[in-house]
Design a protein around this motif. Sequence first.
Motif, PDB file in Angstrom:
ATOM      1  N   ILE A  80       0.865  -1.174   0.000  1.00 35.49           N
ATOM      2  CA  ILE A  80       0.000   0.000   0.000  1.00 35.49           C
ATOM      3  C   ILE A  80       0.903   1.226   0.000  1.00 35.49           C
ATOM      4  O   ILE A  80       1.829   1.321   0.805  1.00 35.49           O
ATOM      5  N   ASP A  81       0.626   2.164  -0.890  1.00 35.82           N
ATOM      6  CA  ASP A  81       1.500   3.327  -1.059  1.00 35.82           C
ATOM      7  C   ASP A  81       1.683   4.096   0.250  1.00 35.82           C
ATOM      8  O   ASP A  81       2.808   4.399   0.636  1.00 35.82           O
ATOM      9  N   ILE A  82       0.582   4.442   0.913  1.00 35.64           N
ATOM     10  CA  ILE A  82       0.646   5.090   2.223  1.00 35.64           C
ATOM     11  C   ILE A  82      -0.362   4.380   3.114  1.00 35.64           C
ATOM     12  O   ILE A  82      -1.530   4.225   2.744  1.00 35.64           O
ATOM     13  N   PHE A  83       0.104   3.950   4.276  1.00 35.30           N
ATOM     14  CA  PHE A  83      -0.739   3.188   5.188  1.00 35.30           C
ATOM     15  C   PHE A  83      -0.722   3.841   6.556  1.00 35.30           C
ATOM     16  O   PHE A  83       0.329   4.254   7.045  1.00 35.30           O
ATOM     17  N   GLY A  84      -1.895   3.940   7.152  1.00 36.93           N
ATOM     18  CA  GLY A  84      -2.009   4.475   8.503  1.00 36.93           C
ATOM     19  C   GLY A  84      -2.757   3.506   9.393  1.00 36.93           C
ATOM     20  O   GLY A  84      -3.750   2.917   8.973  1.00 36.93           O
ATOM     21  N   ALA A  92      -5.734   3.365   3.906  1.00 37.26           N
ATOM     22  CA  ALA A  92      -4.942   2.929   2.754  1.00 37.26           C
ATOM     23  C   ALA A  92      -5.075   3.985   1.668  1.00 37.26           C
ATOM     24  O   ALA A  92      -6.186   4.294   1.224  1.00 37.26           O
ATOM     25  N   VAL A  93      -3.938   4.550   1.259  1.00 40.53           N
ATOM     26  CA  VAL A  93      -3.921   5.557   0.196  1.00 40.53           C
ATOM     27  C   VAL A  93      -3.140   4.975  -0.970  1.00 40.53           C
ATOM     28  O   VAL A  93      -1.975   4.598  -0.814  1.00 40.53           O
ATOM     29  N   GLU A  94      -3.793   4.902  -2.116  1.00 41.61           N
ATOM     30  CA  GLU A  94      -3.146   4.391  -3.320  1.00 41.61           C
ATOM     31  C   GLU A  94      -2.993   5.509  -4.336  1.00 41.61           C
ATOM     32  O   GLU A  94      -3.957   6.212  -4.664  1.00 41.61           O
ATOM     33  N   LEU A  95      -1.773   5.694  -4.824  1.00 40.54           N
ATOM     34  CA  LEU A  95      -1.442   6.699  -5.831  1.00 40.54           C
ATOM     35  C   LEU A  95      -1.308   5.991  -7.170  1.00 40.54           C
ATOM     36  O   LEU A  95      -0.501   5.063  -7.295  1.00 40.54           O
ATOM     37  N   PHE A 107      -8.640  -1.202  -5.203  1.00 39.14           N
ATOM     38  CA  PHE A 107      -9.705  -1.197  -4.207  1.00 39.14           C
ATOM     39  C   PHE A 107     -10.072  -2.629  -3.800  1.00 39.14           C
ATOM     40  O   PHE A 107     -10.100  -2.957  -2.621  1.00 39.14           O
ATOM     41  N   VAL A 108     -10.319  -3.486  -4.780  1.00 42.46           N
ATOM     42  CA  VAL A 108     -10.738  -4.868  -4.483  1.00 42.46           C
ATOM     43  C   VAL A 108      -9.645  -5.620  -3.734  1.00 42.46           C
ATOM     44  O   VAL A 108      -9.898  -6.245  -2.693  1.00 42.46           O
ATOM     45  N   SER A 109      -8.417  -5.554  -4.222  1.00 36.72           N
ATOM     46  CA  SER A 109      -7.347  -6.337  -3.589  1.00 36.72           C
ATOM     47  C   SER A 109      -7.030  -5.838  -2.183  1.00 36.72           C
ATOM     48  O   SER A 109      -6.850  -6.637  -1.257  1.00 36.72           O
ATOM     49  N   ARG A 110      -6.986  -4.528  -1.994  1.00 39.54           N
ATOM     50  CA  ARG A 110      -6.640  -3.999  -0.668  1.00 39.54           C
ATOM     51  C   ARG A 110      -7.753  -4.259   0.342  1.00 39.54           C
ATOM     52  O   ARG A 110      -7.487  -4.593   1.493  1.00 39.54           O
ATOM     53  N   THR A 117     -11.433  -4.451  10.197  1.00 39.19           N
ATOM     54  CA  THR A 117     -11.616  -3.257  11.022  1.00 39.19           C
ATOM     55  C   THR A 117     -12.170  -2.191  10.096  1.00 39.19           C
ATOM     56  O   THR A 117     -12.358  -2.439   8.899  1.00 39.19           O
ATOM     57  N   THR A 118     -12.415  -1.026  10.574  1.00 41.89           N
ATOM     58  CA  THR A 118     -12.880   0.062   9.711  1.00 41.89           C
ATOM     59  C   THR A 118     -11.729   0.484   8.802  1.00 41.89           C
ATOM     60  O   THR A 118     -10.611   0.720   9.258  1.00 41.89           O
ATOM     61  N   ILE A 119     -12.034   0.566   7.508  1.00 38.41           N
ATOM     62  CA  ILE A 119     -11.029   0.913   6.503  1.00 38.41           C
ATOM     63  C   ILE A 119     -11.415   2.234   5.847  1.00 38.41           C
ATOM     64  O   ILE A 119     -12.555   2.419   5.425  1.00 38.41           O
ATOM     65  N   TYR A 120     -10.440   3.126   5.757  1.00 35.32           N
ATOM     66  CA  TYR A 120     -10.574   4.369   5.006  1.00 35.32           C
ATOM     67  C   TYR A 120      -9.681   4.205   3.777  1.00 35.32           C
ATOM     68  O   TYR A 120      -8.460   4.205   3.895  1.00 35.32           O
ATOM     69  N   PHE A 121     -10.306   4.025   2.619  1.00 38.93           N
ATOM     70  CA  PHE A 121      -9.559   3.769   1.392  1.00 38.93           C
ATOM     71  C   PHE A 121      -9.600   5.014   0.513  1.00 38.93           C
ATOM     72  O   PHE A 121     -10.664   5.570   0.254  1.00 38.93           O
ATOM     73  N   ILE A 122      -8.418   5.427   0.052  1.00 38.70           N
ATOM     74  CA  ILE A 122      -8.287   6.634  -0.754  1.00 38.70           C
ATOM     75  C   ILE A 122      -7.622   6.300  -2.085  1.00 38.70           C
ATOM     76  O   ILE A 122      -6.540   5.716  -2.112  1.00 38.70           O
ATOM     77  N   SER A 123      -8.287   6.677  -3.180  1.00 38.69           N
ATOM     78  CA  SER A 123      -7.693   6.599  -4.517  1.00 38.69           C
ATOM     79  C   SER A 123      -7.282   8.014  -4.893  1.00 38.69           C
ATOM     80  O   SER A 123      -8.112   8.925  -4.897  1.00 38.69           O
ATOM     81  N   LEU A 124      -6.004   8.177  -5.199  1.00 38.90           N
ATOM     82  CA  LEU A 124      -5.488   9.489  -5.578  1.00 38.90           C
ATOM     83  C   LEU A 124      -4.807   9.344  -6.930  1.00 38.90           C
ATOM     84  O   LEU A 124      -3.740   8.738  -7.040  1.00 38.90           O
TER      85      LEU A 124
END
Length: 163
Positions: A80-84, A92-95, A107-110, A117-124
Amino acid sequence: MKPTLVNKSDDGPILNSIISCIVSIECSEYFSEHLGKSQPEQKSYVTEFQTCLKSVFAHVMPDVTWSVEYRPRVDSGDSIDIFGKGSNFVVAVELDKNRADQVAKKFVSRMAILPTTTIYFISLCYPGTEHMNKSRSECVKYFGYCATLASRMENYYAGFIIE
């Protein structure tokens, strides 16, 4: 040149903090001259942007542990490009370049390999080539699909485009 929020799932204070971080970043030094460069040269611009974004997240959200190129499962090879990692949630932030297939695939794989748990997924998404401008509308369509699916899974999503 700043990222534009195109679509998001439900509102929430954590998602709104993430969105505020992203839309505040000036991207011109990373993406105004990268088009036409070789893949390795483009990668260096993206890596610099990734480092900058992680620093902004760490400053604004200090209670979250941030890392780059995080591998949730050693056996999958995906990072994952940036993970918190926060208290009871992950980010999970994907660039990626403006490509709907990459948005959907990530999105599907991550979502499948991240912890329950609660996931905050970001496509940038950033400009990939001069010919990818027409891919923007398809990215927007898939941002909507990701936002809908994230809500159904009781998670959060936001899709951004840097133009």
